[in-house]
Design a protein around this motif. Sequence first.
Motif, PDB file in Angstrom:
ATOM      1  N   ASP A   1      11.823   3.648  -7.714  1.00  0.00           N
ATOM      2  CA  ASP A   1      11.704   5.055  -7.340  1.00  0.00           C
ATOM      3  C   ASP A   1      10.254   5.533  -7.280  1.00  0.00           C
ATOM      4  OD1 ASP A   1      14.557   5.411  -7.248  1.00  0.00           O
ATOM      5  OD2 ASP A   1      14.544   5.477  -9.446  1.00  0.00           O
ATOM      6  N   ASN A   2       9.316   4.608  -7.253  1.00  0.00           N
ATOM      7  CA  ASN A   2       7.873   4.900  -7.213  1.00  0.00           C
ATOM      8  C   ASN A   2       7.353   5.570  -8.479  1.00  0.00           C
ATOM      9  OD1 ASN A   2       7.827   3.773  -4.667  1.00  0.00           O
ATOM     10  ND2 ASN A   2       7.339   5.667  -3.609  1.00  0.00           N
TER      11      ASN A   2
ATOM     12  N   LYS B   1       0.881  -1.174   0.000  1.00  0.00           N
ATOM     13  CA  LYS B   1       0.000   0.000   0.000  1.00  0.00           C
ATOM     14  C   LYS B   1       0.915   1.219   0.000  1.00  0.00           C
ATOM     15  CE  LYS B   1      -4.428  -1.134   0.694  1.00  0.00           C
ATOM     16  NZ  LYS B   1      -5.574  -0.485   0.162  1.00  0.00           N
ATOM     17  N   ILE B   2       0.795   2.045  -1.042  1.00  0.00           N
ATOM     18  CA  ILE B   2       1.628   3.238  -1.182  1.00  0.00           C
ATOM     19  C   ILE B   2       0.710   4.457  -1.195  1.00  0.00           C
ATOM     20  CG2 ILE B   2       3.311   4.450  -2.643  1.00  0.00           C
ATOM     21  CD1 ILE B   2       4.481   1.844  -1.714  1.00  0.00           C
ATOM     22  N   GLU B   3       1.142   5.506  -0.521  1.00  0.00           N
ATOM     23  CA  GLU B   3       0.359   6.743  -0.556  1.00  0.00           C
ATOM     24  C   GLU B   3       0.385   7.309  -1.970  1.00  0.00           C
ATOM     25  OE1 GLU B   3       0.577   9.635   2.499  1.00  0.00           O
ATOM     26  OE2 GLU B   3       1.181   8.150   4.007  1.00  0.00           O
ATOM     27  N   LEU B   4      -0.784   7.712  -2.430  1.00  0.00           N
ATOM     28  CA  LEU B   4      -0.921   8.228  -3.783  1.00  0.00           C
ATOM     29  C   LEU B   4       0.032   9.396  -4.034  1.00  0.00           C
ATOM     30  CD1 LEU B   4      -2.722   7.481  -6.218  1.00  0.00           C
ATOM     31  CD2 LEU B   4      -4.255   9.302  -5.508  1.00  0.00           C
TER      32      LEU B   4
ATOM     33  N   ASN C   1       4.876   8.693  -8.667  1.00  0.00           N
ATOM     34  CA  ASN C   1       5.287   9.634  -9.707  1.00  0.00           C
ATOM     35  C   ASN C   1       4.846   9.122 -11.069  1.00  0.00           C
ATOM     36  OD1 ASN C   1       6.933  11.310  -7.869  1.00  0.00           O
ATOM     37  ND2 ASN C   1       8.165   9.457  -7.731  1.00  0.00           N
ATOM     38  N   VAL C   2       4.202   9.983 -11.823  1.00  0.00           N
ATOM     39  CA  VAL C   2       3.791   9.650 -13.184  1.00  0.00           C
ATOM     40  C   VAL C   2       5.045   9.586 -14.056  1.00  0.00           C
ATOM     41  CG1 VAL C   2       2.498  10.492 -15.182  1.00  0.00           C
ATOM     42  CG2 VAL C   2       1.541  10.715 -12.901  1.00  0.00           C
ATOM     43  N   TYR C   3       5.088   8.613 -14.946  1.00  0.00           N
ATOM     44  CA  TYR C   3       6.180   8.534 -15.918  1.00  0.00           C
ATOM     45  C   TYR C   3       5.962   9.643 -16.941  1.00  0.00           C
ATOM     46  CZ  TYR C   3       9.187   6.748 -19.612  1.00  0.00           C
ATOM     47  OH  TYR C   3      10.147   6.627 -20.586  1.00  0.00           O
ATOM     48  N   GLU C   4       6.902  10.569 -17.005  1.00  0.00           N
ATOM     49  CA  GLU C   4       6.739  11.773 -17.838  1.00  0.00           C
ATOM     50  C   GLU C   4       6.558  11.478 -19.326  1.00  0.00           C
ATOM     51  OE1 GLU C   4       9.825  14.608 -17.094  1.00  0.00           O
ATOM     52  OE2 GLU C   4       9.471  14.581 -14.938  1.00  0.00           O
TER      53      GLU C   4
ATOM     54  N   CYS D   1       0.186  -1.423  -4.842  1.00  0.00           N
ATOM     55  CA  CYS D   1       1.230  -1.361  -5.866  1.00  0.00           C
ATOM     56  C   CYS D   1       2.094  -2.612  -5.829  1.00  0.00           C
ATOM     57  CB  CYS D   1       2.136  -0.148  -5.638  1.00  0.00           C
ATOM     58  SG  CYS D   1       1.307   1.437  -5.814  1.00  0.00           S
ATOM     59  N   ILE D   2       2.642  -2.939  -6.972  1.00  0.00           N
ATOM     60  CA  ILE D   2       3.630  -4.013  -7.111  1.00  0.00           C
ATOM     61  C   ILE D   2       4.893  -3.368  -7.645  1.00  0.00           C
ATOM     62  CG2 ILE D   2       4.256  -6.116  -8.367  1.00  0.00           C
ATOM     63  CD1 ILE D   2       1.242  -6.738  -8.546  1.00  0.00           C
ATOM     64  N   ARG D   3       6.021  -3.663  -7.006  1.00  0.00           N
ATOM     65  CA  ARG D   3       7.305  -3.129  -7.469  1.00  0.00           C
ATOM     66  C   ARG D   3       7.917  -4.078  -8.496  1.00  0.00           C
ATOM     67  NH1 ARG D   3       9.000   1.264  -4.833  1.00  0.00           N
ATOM     68  NH2 ARG D   3       8.060   1.489  -2.780  1.00  0.00           N
ATOM     69  N   ALA D   4       8.328  -3.513  -9.613  1.00  0.00           N
ATOM     70  CA  ALA D   4       8.997  -4.289 -10.661  1.00  0.00           C
ATOM     71  C   ALA D   4      10.498  -4.282 -10.365  1.00  0.00           C
ATOM     72  CB  ALA D   4       8.691  -3.696 -12.025  1.00  0.00           C
ATOM     73  N   GLU D   5      10.861  -4.816  -9.223  1.00  0.00           N
ATOM     74  CA  GLU D   5      12.251  -4.781  -8.762  1.00  0.00           C
ATOM     75  C   GLU D   5      13.178  -5.655  -9.588  1.00  0.00           C
ATOM     76  OE1 GLU D   5      11.459  -6.022  -4.735  1.00  0.00           O
ATOM     77  OE2 GLU D   5      11.784  -3.962  -4.016  1.00  0.00           O
ATOM     78  N   ASN D   6      12.613  -6.690 -10.189  1.00  0.00           N
ATOM     79  CA  ASN D   6      13.445  -7.656 -10.904  1.00  0.00           C
ATOM     80  C   ASN D   6      13.706  -7.262 -12.357  1.00  0.00           C
ATOM     81  OD1 ASN D   6      10.687  -8.074 -11.385  1.00  0.00           O
ATOM     82  ND2 ASN D   6      11.041 -10.165 -12.073  1.00  0.00           N
ATOM     83  N   LEU D   7      13.160  -6.125 -12.801  1.00  0.00           N
ATOM     84  CA  LEU D   7      13.333  -5.707 -14.191  1.00  0.00           C
ATOM     85  C   LEU D   7      14.400  -4.624 -14.310  1.00  0.00           C
ATOM     86  CD1 LEU D   7       9.602  -5.425 -15.378  1.00  0.00           C
ATOM     87  CD2 LEU D   7      11.146  -7.385 -15.541  1.00  0.00           C
TER      88      LEU D   7
END
Length: 129
Positions: free
Chosen positions: A49-50, A8-11, A15-18, A72-78
């Motif tokens: 980096d969120n 659970k991440i605070e909205l 960060n939106v991907y620019e 949220c799910i972190r794509a840490e392995n990519l």
Amino acid sequence: MSDIKIEKIELKDLNVYENNPGVNDKAIKYVAGSIKKFGFLVPIVIDKDNVIVCGHTRYLASQELNLKTVPCIRAENLTDTQIKAFRIADNKIHEKSSWNNDLLKEELTQLQGFGFDLEELDFLDFELD
């Protein structure tokens, strides 16, 4: 393959991907309606980096709904390259889908029979014909 952990991440911490090439404006109200009606069932994918990898529309719908936290799910392995490719693939793959119109009509007719408003799914009565 690593275990998937939902956080659970605070909205406000996302960060939106620019350079997000997806144009989501027309889908926001439908995604917001889906979240409101069914809950937040598809987490947003983020990098270390969120920064949003996939789920910009869910993010914008969450803002519209004034949600404080989102799953949220972190794509840490990519790698960075894999993240960039996955971001595009996730959206492009949807274009390859189509409907089996007979089965779709059957499902929509059943939903209508249960009193479900098909406009919430962006289907109008005339589309059943």
